[in-house]
Write a protein that holds these residues in place. Structure first.
Motif, PDB file in Angstrom:
ATOM      1  N   SER A 187      -9.374  -1.136  11.405  1.00  0.00           N
ATOM      2  CA  SER A 187      -7.815  -1.052  10.898  1.00  0.00           C
ATOM      3  C   SER A 187      -7.117  -1.658  12.029  1.00  0.00           C
ATOM      4  O   SER A 187      -7.232  -1.391  13.125  1.00  0.00           O
ATOM      5  CB  SER A 187      -7.319   0.304  10.521  1.00  0.00           C
ATOM      6  N   ILE A 235      -7.163   5.781   6.961  1.00  0.00           N
ATOM      7  CA  ILE A 235      -6.217   5.467   5.818  1.00  0.00           C
ATOM      8  C   ILE A 235      -5.802   4.018   5.530  1.00  0.00           C
ATOM      9  O   ILE A 235      -5.279   3.395   4.803  1.00  0.00           O
ATOM     10  CB  ILE A 235      -4.979   6.342   6.126  1.00  0.00           C
ATOM     11  N   GLN A 270      -7.493  -3.867   6.751  1.00  0.00           N
ATOM     12  CA  GLN A 270      -8.494  -3.100   6.855  1.00  0.00           C
ATOM     13  C   GLN A 270     -10.002  -3.777   6.493  1.00  0.00           C
ATOM     14  O   GLN A 270     -10.007  -4.225   5.460  1.00  0.00           O
ATOM     15  CB  GLN A 270      -8.291  -1.817   6.328  1.00  0.00           C
ATOM     16  N   PHE A 276      -7.815   9.813  11.523  1.00  0.00           N
ATOM     17  CA  PHE A 276      -7.478   9.722  10.374  1.00  0.00           C
ATOM     18  C   PHE A 276      -6.701   8.652   9.715  1.00  0.00           C
ATOM     19  O   PHE A 276      -6.739   8.014   8.672  1.00  0.00           O
ATOM     20  CB  PHE A 276      -6.675  11.206   9.979  1.00  0.00           C
ATOM     21  N   PHE A 277      -5.734   8.242  10.550  1.00  0.00           N
ATOM     22  CA  PHE A 277      -4.650   7.244  10.122  1.00  0.00           C
ATOM     23  C   PHE A 277      -5.342   5.855  10.205  1.00  0.00           C
ATOM     24  O   PHE A 277      -5.098   4.893   9.396  1.00  0.00           O
ATOM     25  CB  PHE A 277      -3.560   7.148  11.260  1.00  0.00           C
ATOM     26  N   SER A 287      -9.105   1.071  -2.974  1.00  0.00           N
ATOM     27  CA  SER A 287      -9.822   1.284  -1.371  1.00  0.00           C
ATOM     28  C   SER A 287     -10.838   0.467  -1.374  1.00  0.00           C
ATOM     29  O   SER A 287     -11.594   0.499  -2.151  1.00  0.00           O
ATOM     30  CB  SER A 287      -9.694   2.641  -1.003  1.00  0.00           C
ATOM     31  N   GLN A 293     -11.038   7.767  -1.297  1.00  0.00           N
ATOM     32  CA  GLN A 293      -9.811   7.991  -0.470  1.00  0.00           C
ATOM     33  C   GLN A 293     -10.171   9.476   0.159  1.00  0.00           C
ATOM     34  O   GLN A 293     -10.382  10.565  -0.353  1.00  0.00           O
ATOM     35  CB  GLN A 293      -8.703   8.339  -1.568  1.00  0.00           C
ATOM     36  N   LEU A 317       2.691   6.880   5.195  1.00  0.00           N
ATOM     37  CA  LEU A 317       2.434   7.285   6.614  1.00  0.00           C
ATOM     38  C   LEU A 317       3.676   6.841   7.405  1.00  0.00           C
ATOM     39  O   LEU A 317       4.161   7.533   8.375  1.00  0.00           O
ATOM     40  CB  LEU A 317       1.268   6.432   7.247  1.00  0.00           C
ATOM     41  N   GLU A 343      -8.444  11.109   1.938  1.00  0.00           N
ATOM     42  CA  GLU A 343      -7.348  12.204   1.812  1.00  0.00           C
ATOM     43  C   GLU A 343      -7.328  12.924   0.643  1.00  0.00           C
ATOM     44  O   GLU A 343      -6.512  13.742   0.219  1.00  0.00           O
ATOM     45  CB  GLU A 343      -5.966  11.389   1.934  1.00  0.00           C
ATOM     46  N   SER A 348       1.059  -1.183   0.042  1.00  0.00           N
ATOM     47  CA  SER A 348       0.052   0.237   0.152  1.00  0.00           C
ATOM     48  C   SER A 348       0.841   1.143  -0.027  1.00  0.00           C
ATOM     49  O   SER A 348       1.808   1.351   1.031  1.00  0.00           O
ATOM     50  CB  SER A 348      -0.975  -0.042   1.218  1.00  0.00           C
ATOM     51  N   HIS A 379      -0.071   4.164   0.544  1.00  0.00           N
ATOM     52  CA  HIS A 379      -0.604   5.029   1.693  1.00  0.00           C
ATOM     53  C   HIS A 379      -0.027   4.732   2.929  1.00  0.00           C
ATOM     54  O   HIS A 379       0.372   5.631   3.769  1.00  0.00           O
ATOM     55  CB  HIS A 379      -2.281   4.883   1.923  1.00  0.00           C
ATOM     56  N   ARG A 380       0.230   3.343   3.287  1.00  0.00           N
ATOM     57  CA  ARG A 380       0.998   2.824   4.522  1.00  0.00           C
ATOM     58  C   ARG A 380       2.501   3.232   4.641  1.00  0.00           C
ATOM     59  O   ARG A 380       2.951   3.620   5.496  1.00  0.00           O
ATOM     60  CB  ARG A 380       0.678   1.407   4.460  1.00  0.00           C
TER      61      ARG A 380
END
Length: 199
Positions: free
Chosen positions: A111, A180, A77, A176-177, A155, A160, A17, A162, A11, A13-14
């Motif tokens: 998540s 995500i 998730q 928020f995290f 997703s 998304q 982060l 974000e 991912s 996104h991960r």
């Protein structure tokens, strides 16, 4: 001496982060068939948060076999709307159907994150967030999907938060995290506790 840290996820996104948090890590995505692993869990009536935890641990354990001595981060998730579970859409038509189903309703994102070392789970955590979408007309959904294109397929909710997906939201309750897909704050706290990152 600090252990190598490996993210068992492809991912972006991960990865972002962890990058943004200043963590030094390698990426080695799990090759587990998540749907095959999830099917019997869903049939047994496992709660969405438990499914997310089991999948996060399984992915990290699979990658851990390739990285002895490393701390492997697994994440997963799930999205649930009552008894219904949603997955990443296979195509734009599936994304359209998912958004129609979620329109005007509140769904739950669970998540999970797990740390596995040499095949053994040494820590695990799950957070939940609740998201309510606006009442979305088919035209609004069609416009949204045309604007974001194949990003909708990356997703579980076809959005998304974000990005443009925030336009679909009426209310968000949660971290928020977590939305995500990686509960970063508990993960950082555990890495600090273990002395793997600076306190």
């Amino acid at each position: 001496m600090r252990k190598p840290i490996v993210l068992a996820s492809g991912s972006v996104h991960r990865r972002m982060l962890l990058d943004n948090a200043g963590i030094a890590f390698a990426v080695d995505p799990s090759t587990l068939d998540e749907r095959a692993l999830e099917a019997p869990l869903a049939q047994s009536g496992a709660a969405p948060e438990d499914v997310a935890l089991i999948l996060a641990e399984a992915k990290a354990a699979e990658v851990s076999a390739r990285h002895p001595g490393a701390l492997v981060i697994g994440a997963d998730q799930t999205l649930s709307l009552g008894d219904e579970r949603f997955h990443k859409p296979a195509d734009m038509e599936a994304a359209r159907r998912a958004l129609l189903a979620l329109s005007g309703r509140t769904h739950v994102l669970s998540s999970a994150v797990a740390l596995v070392e040499d095949g053994e789970t040494v820590w695990r955590h799950v957070d939940q967030a609740r998201i309510t979408l606006r009442d979305l007309s088919p035209a609004t959904i069609g416009r949204y999907l045309a604007e974001i294109g194949d990003t909708a397929l990356t997703s579980v909710g076809s959005y998304q938060v974000e990005g443009r997906g925030i336009q679909l939201m009426e209310r968000i309750e949660g971290d928020f995290f977590t939305i995500i897909g990686l509960p970063v704050l508990p993960l950082l706290a555990e890495l600090r506790r273990r002395g793997e990152i600076d306190a």
